[in-house]
Design a protein around this motif. Structure first.
Motif, short mmCIF file in Angstrom:
data_model
loop_
_atom_site.label_atom_id
_atom_site.label_comp_id
_atom_site.label_asym_id
_atom_site.label_seq_id
_atom_site.Cartn_x
_atom_site.Cartn_y
_atom_site.Cartn_z
N TYR A 4 0.83 -1.20 0.00
CA TYR A 4 0.00 0.00 0.00
C TYR A 4 0.87 1.26 0.00
O TYR A 4 0.64 2.20 -0.76
CB TYR A 4 -0.94 0.00 1.21
CG TYR A 4 -1.69 1.30 1.37
CD1 TYR A 4 -2.77 1.60 0.54
CD2 TYR A 4 -1.32 2.22 2.33
CE1 TYR A 4 -3.45 2.79 0.67
CE2 TYR A 4 -2.00 3.42 2.47
CZ TYR A 4 -3.07 3.70 1.64
OH TYR A 4 -3.73 4.89 1.77
N MET A 5 1.89 1.28 0.85
CA MET A 5 2.76 2.44 0.93
C MET A 5 3.56 2.63 -0.36
O MET A 5 3.78 3.76 -0.79
CB MET A 5 3.70 2.33 2.14
CG MET A 5 2.99 2.43 3.47
SD MET A 5 1.94 3.88 3.67
CE MET A 5 3.13 5.19 3.57
N ALA A 6 3.98 1.55 -1.00
CA ALA A 6 4.69 1.65 -2.28
C ALA A 6 3.78 2.24 -3.35
O ALA A 6 4.20 3.11 -4.14
CB ALA A 6 5.21 0.28 -2.71
N ALA A 7 2.53 1.80 -3.40
CA ALA A 7 1.56 2.35 -4.36
C ALA A 7 1.27 3.82 -4.04
O ALA A 7 1.14 4.64 -4.95
CB ALA A 7 0.27 1.54 -4.33
N VAL A 19 7.53 12.67 2.44
CA VAL A 19 8.17 12.05 3.60
C VAL A 19 7.48 10.72 3.89
O VAL A 19 6.27 10.66 3.99
CB VAL A 19 8.05 12.96 4.84
CG1 VAL A 19 8.67 12.30 6.05
CG2 VAL A 19 8.68 14.32 4.59
N VAL A 20 8.26 9.68 4.02
CA VAL A 20 7.76 8.39 4.48
C VAL A 20 8.80 7.84 5.44
O VAL A 20 9.98 7.77 5.12
CB VAL A 20 7.53 7.38 3.34
CG1 VAL A 20 7.16 6.02 3.89
CG2 VAL A 20 6.46 7.87 2.39
N GLU A 21 8.36 7.43 6.61
CA GLU A 21 9.28 6.87 7.59
C GLU A 21 8.64 5.65 8.25
O GLU A 21 7.49 5.69 8.66
CB GLU A 21 9.61 7.91 8.67
CG GLU A 21 10.61 7.41 9.69
CD GLU A 21 10.95 8.46 10.72
OE1 GLU A 21 11.33 8.05 11.83
OE2 GLU A 21 10.83 9.65 10.44
N TRP A 22 9.39 4.56 8.31
CA TRP A 22 8.96 3.32 8.93
C TRP A 22 9.80 3.07 10.17
O TRP A 22 10.97 3.44 10.20
CB TRP A 22 9.20 2.13 8.01
CG TRP A 22 8.33 2.06 6.82
CD1 TRP A 22 8.50 2.74 5.66
CD2 TRP A 22 7.18 1.25 6.65
NE1 TRP A 22 7.53 2.40 4.77
CE2 TRP A 22 6.69 1.49 5.36
CE3 TRP A 22 6.51 0.35 7.46
CZ2 TRP A 22 5.57 0.85 4.86
CZ3 TRP A 22 5.41 -0.28 6.96
CH2 TRP A 22 4.94 -0.03 5.68
N LYS A 23 9.22 2.38 11.13
CA LYS A 23 10.03 1.88 12.23
C LYS A 23 9.58 0.46 12.54
O LYS A 23 8.44 0.22 12.90
CB LYS A 23 9.91 2.75 13.48
CG LYS A 23 10.84 2.26 14.60
CD LYS A 23 10.90 3.22 15.75
CE LYS A 23 11.89 2.69 16.79
NZ LYS A 23 11.89 3.54 17.97
N TRP A 83 3.71 9.35 7.11
CA TRP A 83 3.90 9.93 5.80
C TRP A 83 3.24 11.29 5.71
O TRP A 83 2.32 11.60 6.45
CB TRP A 83 3.43 9.01 4.68
CG TRP A 83 1.96 8.79 4.57
CD1 TRP A 83 1.08 9.47 3.77
CD2 TRP A 83 1.18 7.81 5.25
NE1 TRP A 83 -0.18 8.97 3.92
CE2 TRP A 83 -0.15 7.96 4.82
CE3 TRP A 83 1.48 6.82 6.18
CZ2 TRP A 83 -1.18 7.15 5.30
CZ3 TRP A 83 0.45 6.02 6.65
CH2 TRP A 83 -0.85 6.19 6.21
N ALA A 84 3.74 12.10 4.79
CA ALA A 84 3.20 13.43 4.54
C ALA A 84 3.23 13.69 3.03
O ALA A 84 4.20 13.36 2.36
CB ALA A 84 4.00 14.49 5.27
N PHE A 85 2.16 14.28 2.53
CA PHE A 85 2.06 14.61 1.12
C PHE A 85 2.67 15.98 0.85
O PHE A 85 2.53 16.90 1.65
CB PHE A 85 0.61 14.59 0.66
CG PHE A 85 -0.04 13.24 0.77
CD1 PHE A 85 0.30 12.22 -0.10
CD2 PHE A 85 -0.98 12.99 1.75
CE1 PHE A 85 -0.29 10.97 0.01
CE2 PHE A 85 -1.58 11.75 1.86
CZ PHE A 85 -1.24 10.74 0.98
N THR A 86 3.30 16.12 -0.30
CA THR A 86 3.94 17.38 -0.66
C THR A 86 2.96 18.56 -0.66
O THR A 86 3.29 19.62 -0.11
CB THR A 86 4.62 17.25 -2.04
OG1 THR A 86 5.55 16.18 -1.98
CG2 THR A 86 5.33 18.53 -2.43
N PRO A 87 1.76 18.46 -1.24
CA PRO A 87 0.85 19.61 -1.22
C PRO A 87 0.47 20.07 0.19
O PRO A 87 0.30 21.26 0.43
CB PRO A 87 -0.39 19.12 -1.97
CG PRO A 87 0.10 18.02 -2.84
CD PRO A 87 1.21 17.37 -2.06
N THR A 88 0.37 19.14 1.13
CA THR A 88 0.02 19.55 2.49
C THR A 88 1.18 20.24 3.18
O THR A 88 0.97 21.15 3.98
CB THR A 88 -0.46 18.36 3.34
OG1 THR A 88 0.58 17.37 3.39
CG2 THR A 88 -1.72 17.75 2.79
#
Length: 142
Positions: free
Chosen positions: A77-80, A89-93, A110-115
């Motif tokens: 899901y995150m890859a799509a 920004v995407v960060e996993w732990k 995660w954060a979207f560029t437009p936001t």
């Protein structure tokens, strides 16, 4: 077989879960007490809390899937999400279990560029949320 009681073998988990599916589809917060009441309305007999819990768990898995399958589909899901959306920004732990090759999910953020580009302040002087996170519980740890 005039009466059922909570331990009757014909009143099994699958039969109980079948009754609970529509209620769990309507509300994810359907309690054990409500499960007992729903089964009582359907069959006219009271089930035990244990059978209600197990029936609710089975119905929940039928409607929403189980945790292992959900966790396994999260990376896809995150890859799509990254491929089709402007995700900045995407960060996993993940933490590795001691002595096993398995990992324990801690969080994904995660954060979207437009936001990020359109950060604003609302009428109460609060910043609008710009990120989304899935985590086990709230923490102040950074």
């Amino acid at each position: 077989m005039d009466t059922f009681n909570g331990n009757h073998f014909n009143l099994d988990i699958d039969l109980i879960s079948f009754v609970l599916i529509p209620y769990l589809e309507a509300s994810i917060r359907y309690t054990i007490k409500e499960c007992i009441t729903s089964d009582h309305k359907e069959y006219g007999h009271t089930i035990t809390k244990r059978k209600a819990f197990l029936g609710r768990k089975r119905a929940f898995e039928i409607v929403y899937g189980n945790w292992n399958k959900s966790f396994a589909s999260l990376p896809k899901y995150m890859a799509a999400l990254q491929h089709f959306n402007p995700v900045k920004v995407v960060e996993w732990k993940l933490e590795q279990s001691l002595g096993t090759p398995k990992y324990i999910f801690n969080y994904v953020f995660w954060a979207f560029t437009p936001t990020i580009d359109a950060v604003a302040v609302d009428a109460n002087g609060q910043i609008f949320p710009i990120a989304i996170a899935v985590c086990a519980n709230e923490s102040t740890e950074m």
